[in-house]
Design a protein around this motif. Structure first.
Motif, PDB file in Angstrom:
ATOM      1  N   ILE A  12      14.843  -4.238 -18.424  1.00  0.00           N
ATOM      2  CA  ILE A  12      15.935  -5.163 -18.144  1.00  0.00           C
ATOM      3  C   ILE A  12      15.865  -5.533 -16.656  1.00  0.00           C
ATOM      4  O   ILE A  12      15.124  -4.908 -15.897  1.00  0.00           O
ATOM      5  CB  ILE A  12      17.310  -4.520 -18.468  1.00  0.00           C
ATOM      6  CG1 ILE A  12      17.436  -3.155 -17.784  1.00  0.00           C
ATOM      7  CG2 ILE A  12      17.501  -4.394 -19.972  1.00  0.00           C
ATOM      8  CD1 ILE A  12      18.800  -2.515 -17.897  1.00  0.00           C
ATOM      9  N   ARG A  33      17.120   4.245 -20.599  1.00  0.00           N
ATOM     10  CA  ARG A  33      18.305   4.986 -20.150  1.00  0.00           C
ATOM     11  C   ARG A  33      19.410   3.974 -19.873  1.00  0.00           C
ATOM     12  O   ARG A  33      19.416   3.315 -18.827  1.00  0.00           O
ATOM     13  CB  ARG A  33      17.985   5.773 -18.873  1.00  0.00           C
ATOM     14  CG  ARG A  33      19.141   6.635 -18.375  1.00  0.00           C
ATOM     15  CD  ARG A  33      18.833   7.274 -17.025  1.00  0.00           C
ATOM     16  NE  ARG A  33      17.755   8.255 -17.060  1.00  0.00           N
ATOM     17  CZ  ARG A  33      17.868   9.480 -17.567  1.00  0.00           C
ATOM     18  NH1 ARG A  33      19.010   9.884 -18.066  1.00  0.00           N
ATOM     19  NH2 ARG A  33      16.840  10.310 -17.548  1.00  0.00           N
ATOM     20  N   LEU A  56      21.249   3.555 -16.457  1.00  0.00           N
ATOM     21  CA  LEU A  56      20.352   4.123 -15.434  1.00  0.00           C
ATOM     22  C   LEU A  56      20.820   5.511 -14.975  1.00  0.00           C
ATOM     23  O   LEU A  56      21.764   6.086 -15.538  1.00  0.00           O
ATOM     24  CB  LEU A  56      20.215   3.165 -14.232  1.00  0.00           C
ATOM     25  CG  LEU A  56      20.001   1.678 -14.574  1.00  0.00           C
ATOM     26  CD1 LEU A  56      19.942   0.845 -13.305  1.00  0.00           C
ATOM     27  CD2 LEU A  56      18.733   1.469 -15.399  1.00  0.00           C
ATOM     28  N   ASN A  81      17.064  10.034 -25.227  1.00  0.00           N
ATOM     29  CA  ASN A  81      18.034  11.095 -25.501  1.00  0.00           C
ATOM     30  C   ASN A  81      19.427  10.565 -25.764  1.00  0.00           C
ATOM     31  O   ASN A  81      19.761   9.464 -25.307  1.00  0.00           O
ATOM     32  CB  ASN A  81      18.089  12.040 -24.289  1.00  0.00           C
ATOM     33  CG  ASN A  81      17.062  13.136 -24.402  1.00  0.00           C
ATOM     34  OD1 ASN A  81      16.837  13.671 -25.484  1.00  0.00           O
ATOM     35  ND2 ASN A  81      16.457  13.496 -23.280  1.00  0.00           N
ATOM     36  N   ASN A 129       9.682  17.048 -25.826  1.00  0.00           N
ATOM     37  CA  ASN A 129       8.541  17.797 -25.296  1.00  0.00           C
ATOM     38  C   ASN A 129       8.747  19.308 -25.349  1.00  0.00           C
ATOM     39  O   ASN A 129       7.822  20.060 -25.054  1.00  0.00           O
ATOM     40  CB  ASN A 129       8.269  17.366 -23.854  1.00  0.00           C
ATOM     41  CG  ASN A 129       9.438  17.705 -22.947  1.00  0.00           C
ATOM     42  OD1 ASN A 129      10.592  17.720 -23.380  1.00  0.00           O
ATOM     43  ND2 ASN A 129       9.160  18.003 -21.700  1.00  0.00           N
ATOM     44  N   HIS A 149      16.735  20.144 -29.202  1.00  0.00           N
ATOM     45  CA  HIS A 149      17.284  21.009 -28.139  1.00  0.00           C
ATOM     46  C   HIS A 149      18.109  22.160 -28.713  1.00  0.00           C
ATOM     47  O   HIS A 149      18.946  22.732 -28.009  1.00  0.00           O
ATOM     48  CB  HIS A 149      18.124  20.204 -27.128  1.00  0.00           C
ATOM     49  CG  HIS A 149      17.295  19.271 -26.292  1.00  0.00           C
ATOM     50  ND1 HIS A 149      17.820  18.485 -25.307  1.00  0.00           N
ATOM     51  CD2 HIS A 149      15.964  19.007 -26.302  1.00  0.00           C
ATOM     52  CE1 HIS A 149      16.857  17.767 -24.745  1.00  0.00           C
ATOM     53  NE2 HIS A 149      15.722  18.068 -25.340  1.00  0.00           N
TER      54      HIS A 149
END
Ligand code: NAD
Ligand code: G6P
Ligand code: MN
Length: 433
Positions: free
Chosen positions: A38, A86, A89, A147, A170, A199
């Motif tokens: 963006i 994200r 940000l 996430n 990961n 997680h």
């Protein structure tokens, strides 16, 4: 040749992703890579694109890296879409961390109130992406890294009705990378089985003759050996009595639940001294982009290992490779339960051992779980379901229900204050509320 689209192309993980594709080029004939971002990500994505192009050129492969701010242009006829964006940000992450911490509650990217709000901001965007994909690349696979990865994947599959989606993290990758080193055995000789949620999974390990090695990994972990803790998690030791009794290897994030008091104390100390993890990451990120700007740099720099998501490309690129070449590779991914954990709904997204091939991820059934693990998973999944429903509907009562179910948010007046403050702080990214 394949067309790969990466949404959130300006991430500092992009060179890592390129490295993963370059390593696998002989099996994965990529023709073009489109980095989508963006306006606010313009500077970063342009640096990443130039760096990425240098990496491909240095490897001697004819792959073209494109940048666009028009997602739909990129998605047209894509084969694989990876997501690593994200919303809001790093500034938004820092608010997710600081506001709960200011009330003495854990503030973390994927756990507690911060994780719930990251889902609230991200889910409307991912559902829009899915709508574009239905129109522009109906056969593509969506490989989600954004996430909270498990909840975002559940929203895509349940609410977006897009089945060709796999969620990645990961954490299992690092565990399977470091445990053989800690045990001093050949990584190809170990058998793993993972069970749980993103997680929030446990696993067991066996040798090539089928003998269980789980307790050996637990001993190594309790001795302080590196069994694969991501860089963003403080190493508070687990209680040996508890872990030996369960005889399942917890993931790094279980610390927030099994040693909540100490993890919170550590986060509060950092919040008051060096700043939250998001503030620390900002500095690492600035350094990384300074390095990427160097026109002579054509490989992933060592500094990237300071980020918690290091080795993400080993998951993302291998997953794409396994689908494309129908490899039936064992990987731990977020996918639809389908009975693998019988105590959770069959359409819940779970993070379990799977075999990955042309038809996507096929989960391996775990079967009955001990009381503690069953209870944790049911409570966490209920919290995730309420979070996703609230993200889709903007229902305040459901948001409060998710908060109340979250083990890291003590219920009461302060929980409601944190919810209200976060709703105001993130107003611009929460059109549904
Ligand atoms: P980042 O802050 O660098 O953001 C990546 C890019 O996304 C930025 O360039 C930003 O401009 C862009 N972006 C923001 N909103 C967008 C939108 N609507 N459409 C397209 N692009 C948009 O993030 P990062 O630290 O590199 O992390 C990226 C994502 O990956 C985050 O969601 C993070 O939580 C996640 N992550 C996941 C794992 C995992 O294990 N699954 C590990 C590390 C990071
Ligand atoms: C971990 C996780 C990610 C997490 C990230 C944070 O390893 O798997 O899902 O959000 O790394 O890393 P960072 O460096 O951004 O704090
Ligand atoms: Mn993760």
């Amino acid at each position: 040749g394949l067309k790969i689209v990466t949404i959130g192309g300006g991430s500092s993980y992009t060179p890592e992703l390129m490295e993963g594709f370059i390593k696998r080029y002989n099996e994965l004939p990529i023709k073009e890579i489109w980095l989508v971002d963006i306006e606010q990500g313009k500077e970063k994505v342009n640096i990443d694109a130039k760096m990425s192009q240098r990496m491909w050129d240095a490897a001697g492969y004819d792959v073209k890296v494109h940048v666009t701010f028009d997602r739909r242009e990129a998605l047209k006829d894509a084969d694989f879409v990876t997501t690593q964006f994200r919303v809001g940000l790093l500034e938004a992450r820092i608010k997710d961390e600081r506001i709960p911490l200011s009330y003495g509650m854990l503030g973390q990217e994927t756990n507690g109130a911060g994780g719930i709000f990251k889902a609230f901001r991200t889910i409307p965007v991912i559902l829009d992406i899915v709508e574009d994909m239905k129109e522009l690349c109906p056969n593509a696979w969506l490989i989600n890294f954004t996430n909270p990865s498990g909840m975002v994947t559940e929203a895509v599959i349940k609410y977006g009705k897009w089945e060709r989606c796999i969620g990645l993290c990961n954490v299992p990758t690092i565990a399977m990378m470091k445990e053989p080193i800690a045990l001093n055995v050949d990584p190809n000789e170990l058998i793993y089985q993972f069970v749980g949620l993103n997680h929030f999974h446990w696993h067991k390990v066996y040798d090539k003759d089928g003998n269980e090695l789980t307790s050996k990994v637990i001993d190594a972990m309790l001795d302080g050996k590196d069994v694969g803790l991501p860089a963003n998690i403080n190493n508070v030791p687990f209680f040996g009595e508890q872990i030996r009794e369960m005889n399942m290897i917890p993931c790094g994030y279980h610390r927030y639940y099994y040693r909540q008091q100490e993890m919170l104390e550590h986060s509060l100390m950092e919040y008051e001294t060096i700043g939250t993890r998001g503030q620390q990451v900002k500095e690492t990120e600035n350094k990384l982009f300074e390095l990427y700007k160097n026109p002579n740099l054509d490989h992933k720099p060592e500094e990237l290992s300071k980020r918690g998501g290091a080795y993400y490309s080993d998951a993302a690129c291998e997953c794409i490779n396994a689908i494309y070449n129908n490899k039936q590779t064992h990987m731990v991914v977020s996918t639809k339960n389908r009975g693998a954990i019988p105590e959770l709904p069959e359409d819940s997204i779970v993070e379990v051992s799977c075999y990955i091939g042309a038809k996507g991820a096929m989960p391996v059934a775990w079967g009955k779980l001990p009381s503690a693990q069953r209870g944790w998973l049911q409570c966490m999944k209920a919290m995730e379901e309420c979070t996703i429903q609230a993200a889709v509907t903007g229902n305040y009562g459901l948001a409060l229900e998710a908060f109340t179910l979250n083990e890291l948010i003590p219920s009461g007046e302060n929980a409601k204050r944190v919810l209200d403050e976060l709703l105001i702080a993130h107003k611009n990214y929460l059109p549904q509320f």
